[in-house]
Design a protein around this motif. Structure first.
Motif, PDB file in Angstrom:
ATOM      1  N   ALA A 115     -11.693  -6.342   7.545  1.00 56.14           N
ATOM      2  CA  ALA A 115     -12.366  -5.038   7.540  1.00 56.14           C
ATOM      3  C   ALA A 115     -13.113  -4.807   8.850  1.00 56.14           C
ATOM      4  O   ALA A 115     -13.545  -5.753   9.515  1.00 56.14           O
ATOM      5  CB  ALA A 115     -13.327  -4.954   6.361  1.00 56.14           C
ATOM      6  N   HIS A 116     -13.277  -3.557   9.171  1.00 59.96           N
ATOM      7  CA  HIS A 116     -13.942  -3.124  10.377  1.00 59.96           C
ATOM      8  C   HIS A 116     -15.439  -3.490  10.320  1.00 59.96           C
ATOM      9  O   HIS A 116     -16.018  -3.948  11.288  1.00 59.96           O
ATOM     10  CB  HIS A 116     -13.738  -1.603  10.429  1.00 59.96           C
ATOM     11  CG  HIS A 116     -14.364  -0.946  11.581  1.00 59.96           C
ATOM     12  ND1 HIS A 116     -13.899  -1.127  12.860  1.00 59.96           N
ATOM     13  CD2 HIS A 116     -15.429  -0.121  11.653  1.00 59.96           C
ATOM     14  CE1 HIS A 116     -14.660  -0.416  13.671  1.00 59.96           C
ATOM     15  NE2 HIS A 116     -15.593   0.189  12.977  1.00 59.96           N
ATOM     16  N   ASN A 117     -16.016  -3.302   9.135  1.00 64.89           N
ATOM     17  CA  ASN A 117     -17.451  -3.509   8.941  1.00 64.89           C
ATOM     18  C   ASN A 117     -17.781  -5.005   8.732  1.00 64.89           C
ATOM     19  O   ASN A 117     -17.236  -5.645   7.839  1.00 64.89           O
ATOM     20  CB  ASN A 117     -17.848  -2.680   7.704  1.00 64.89           C
ATOM     21  CG  ASN A 117     -19.301  -2.834   7.332  1.00 64.89           C
ATOM     22  OD1 ASN A 117     -19.854  -3.926   7.361  1.00 64.89           O
ATOM     23  ND2 ASN A 117     -19.907  -1.731   6.960  1.00 64.89           N
ATOM     24  N   PRO A 118     -18.678  -5.572   9.565  1.00 63.74           N
ATOM     25  CA  PRO A 118     -18.957  -7.011   9.472  1.00 63.74           C
ATOM     26  C   PRO A 118     -19.529  -7.450   8.123  1.00 63.74           C
ATOM     27  O   PRO A 118     -19.283  -8.584   7.691  1.00 63.74           O
ATOM     28  CB  PRO A 118     -19.971  -7.264  10.598  1.00 63.74           C
ATOM     29  CG  PRO A 118     -20.433  -5.930  11.047  1.00 63.74           C
ATOM     30  CD  PRO A 118     -19.402  -4.925  10.678  1.00 63.74           C
ATOM     31  N   TYR A 119     -20.292  -6.577   7.446  1.00 59.02           N
ATOM     32  CA  TYR A 119     -20.854  -6.958   6.138  1.00 59.02           C
ATOM     33  C   TYR A 119     -19.745  -7.082   5.105  1.00 59.02           C
ATOM     34  O   TYR A 119     -19.753  -7.964   4.258  1.00 59.02           O
ATOM     35  CB  TYR A 119     -21.897  -5.923   5.672  1.00 59.02           C
ATOM     36  CG  TYR A 119     -23.095  -5.889   6.579  1.00 59.02           C
ATOM     37  CD1 TYR A 119     -24.044  -6.912   6.525  1.00 59.02           C
ATOM     38  CD2 TYR A 119     -23.248  -4.875   7.511  1.00 59.02           C
ATOM     39  CE1 TYR A 119     -25.132  -6.915   7.390  1.00 59.02           C
ATOM     40  CE2 TYR A 119     -24.329  -4.855   8.381  1.00 59.02           C
ATOM     41  CZ  TYR A 119     -25.266  -5.884   8.310  1.00 59.02           C
ATOM     42  OH  TYR A 119     -26.340  -5.886   9.165  1.00 59.02           O
ATOM     43  N   LEU A 120     -18.780  -6.174   5.203  1.00 57.18           N
ATOM     44  CA  LEU A 120     -17.645  -6.233   4.273  1.00 57.18           C
ATOM     45  C   LEU A 120     -16.801  -7.476   4.570  1.00 57.18           C
ATOM     46  O   LEU A 120     -16.341  -8.158   3.660  1.00 57.18           O
ATOM     47  CB  LEU A 120     -16.781  -4.968   4.382  1.00 57.18           C
ATOM     48  CG  LEU A 120     -17.476  -3.652   4.031  1.00 57.18           C
ATOM     49  CD1 LEU A 120     -16.475  -2.501   4.039  1.00 57.18           C
ATOM     50  CD2 LEU A 120     -18.142  -3.744   2.673  1.00 57.18           C
ATOM     51  N   ARG A 121     -16.627  -7.736   5.851  1.00 61.64           N
ATOM     52  CA  ARG A 121     -15.855  -8.932   6.242  1.00 61.64           C
ATOM     53  C   ARG A 121     -16.494 -10.193   5.677  1.00 61.64           C
ATOM     54  O   ARG A 121     -15.830 -11.087   5.188  1.00 61.64           O
ATOM     55  CB  ARG A 121     -15.809  -9.045   7.773  1.00 61.64           C
ATOM     56  CG  ARG A 121     -14.674  -8.301   8.421  1.00 61.64           C
ATOM     57  CD  ARG A 121     -14.284  -8.933   9.742  1.00 61.64           C
ATOM     58  NE  ARG A 121     -15.378  -9.107  10.670  1.00 61.64           N
ATOM     59  CZ  ARG A 121     -15.825  -8.190  11.522  1.00 61.64           C
ATOM     60  NH1 ARG A 121     -15.272  -6.991  11.555  1.00 61.64           N
ATOM     61  NH2 ARG A 121     -16.815  -8.452  12.342  1.00 61.64           N
ATOM     62  N   GLU A 122     -17.810 -10.217   5.744  1.00 65.19           N
ATOM     63  CA  GLU A 122     -18.527 -11.406   5.269  1.00 65.19           C
ATOM     64  C   GLU A 122     -18.363 -11.578   3.757  1.00 65.19           C
ATOM     65  O   GLU A 122     -18.109 -12.687   3.267  1.00 65.19           O
ATOM     66  CB  GLU A 122     -20.010 -11.269   5.619  1.00 65.19           C
ATOM     67  CG  GLU A 122     -20.762 -12.568   5.510  1.00 65.19           C
ATOM     68  CD  GLU A 122     -22.251 -12.352   5.760  1.00 65.19           C
ATOM     69  OE1 GLU A 122     -23.044 -13.017   5.101  1.00 65.19           O
ATOM     70  OE2 GLU A 122     -22.596 -11.478   6.598  1.00 65.19           O
ATOM     71  N   ALA A 123     -18.473 -10.465   3.032  1.00 63.23           N
ATOM     72  CA  ALA A 123     -18.304 -10.526   1.568  1.00 63.23           C
ATOM     73  C   ALA A 123     -16.895 -11.002   1.229  1.00 63.23           C
ATOM     74  O   ALA A 123     -16.681 -11.814   0.321  1.00 63.23           O
ATOM     75  CB  ALA A 123     -18.561  -9.154   0.956  1.00 63.23           C
TER      76      ALA A 123
END
Ligand SMILES: Nc1ncnc2c1ncn2[C@@H]1O[C@H](COP(=O)(O)OP(=O)(O)OP(=O)(O)O)[C@@H](O)[C@H]1O
Ligand SMILES: [Mg+2]
Length: 209
Positions: A187-195
């Motif tokens: 995912a583009h968004n780092p918070y989503l990537r982390e989840a």
């Protein structure tokens, strides 16, 4: 060759999305992986793999359609992992796939309307599974309420089933990335990537060990 399958009694719970997440995770670790799409009507994984290829997203994930596991076993060899995506209902094929899988993932929401049919299916599948196989529920497309998550974990535990430590959070931000052939971990968004990375690690550990 390990087989990890995503099954469910309800549509739209995240089976295809989580199957892709696991396939990408395994491919990134250099495992030879195939996404086996048993949803002949939607072909979600095959379509997604084509979009991914068209958009030049690495690594390539090979996805193929199958209508039986016997057919799959005849046609594929030399793989470390087959990730199986199934239809949005539990039929005889689901049962056959589950019987042959090393791990069966059942994504579910936290409401009783979601948990009841999922636990009923888990009970049914656990009667006919291989001794060494695992059935693991995944809290999927969930909101932010810790209380709802804990209640769902308690209900699953009381029913005697295992649930993944990390959850798959519902976030609108995932959709655009999923639509262009990415997995949650890309995912583009780092918070989503982390989840996504957290749940991905759980999936990979259970699928490959
Ligand atoms: N974490 C998430 N946040 C927001 N939307 C999501 C998330 N995960 C999946 N979705 C979206 O929810 C929808 C259903 O997901 P998915 O196709 O993975 O479910 P499914 O269980 O395979 O459904 P079906 O039973 O129809 O095959 C898709 O539009 C997908 O893009
Ligand atoms: Mg699907």
């Amino acid at each position: 060759m390990k087989i990890a399958s995503f099954v469910g009694q309800k549509g739209g719970v995240g089976k295809s999305t989580l199957a892709r997440l696991l396939a990408v995770a395994a491919a990134r670790q250099e495992y030879k992986v195939l996404l086996a799409d048993f949803d002949l009507e939607q072909l979600s994984c095959v379509e997604w793999s084509a979009v991914r290829l068209r958009n030049g997203i690495a690594p390539d994930i090979e996805a193929r359609v199958f209508n039986s596991l016997k057919n799959l076993r005849k046609k594929v060899s030399n793989l470390d992992l087959v990730v199986v995506d199934t239809r949005g209902l539990a039929d005889e094929l689901t049962k056959e796939i589950s019987q042959e899988s090393d791990v069966v993932f059942l994504p579910t929401g936290t409401s009783m309307d979601d948990l009841r049919p999922t636990l009923a299916l888990a009970r049914k599948l656990s009667k006919s599974r291989k001794i060494s196989s695992k059935i693991v529920l995944i809290l999927s497309k969930v909101g932010r309420s810790e209380r709802l998550l804990q209640t769902a974990r308690d209900i699953i535990g009381e029913a005697g089933f295992e649930v993944l430590d990390n959850v798959w959070p519902e976030r609108d931000g995932f959709q655009a990335d999923l639509d262009i052939g990415k997995a949650g971990s890309e995912a583009h968004n780092p918070y989503l990537r982390e989840a996504a990375a957290m749940i991905e690690a759980d999936l990979l550990r259970l699928a490959i060990g």
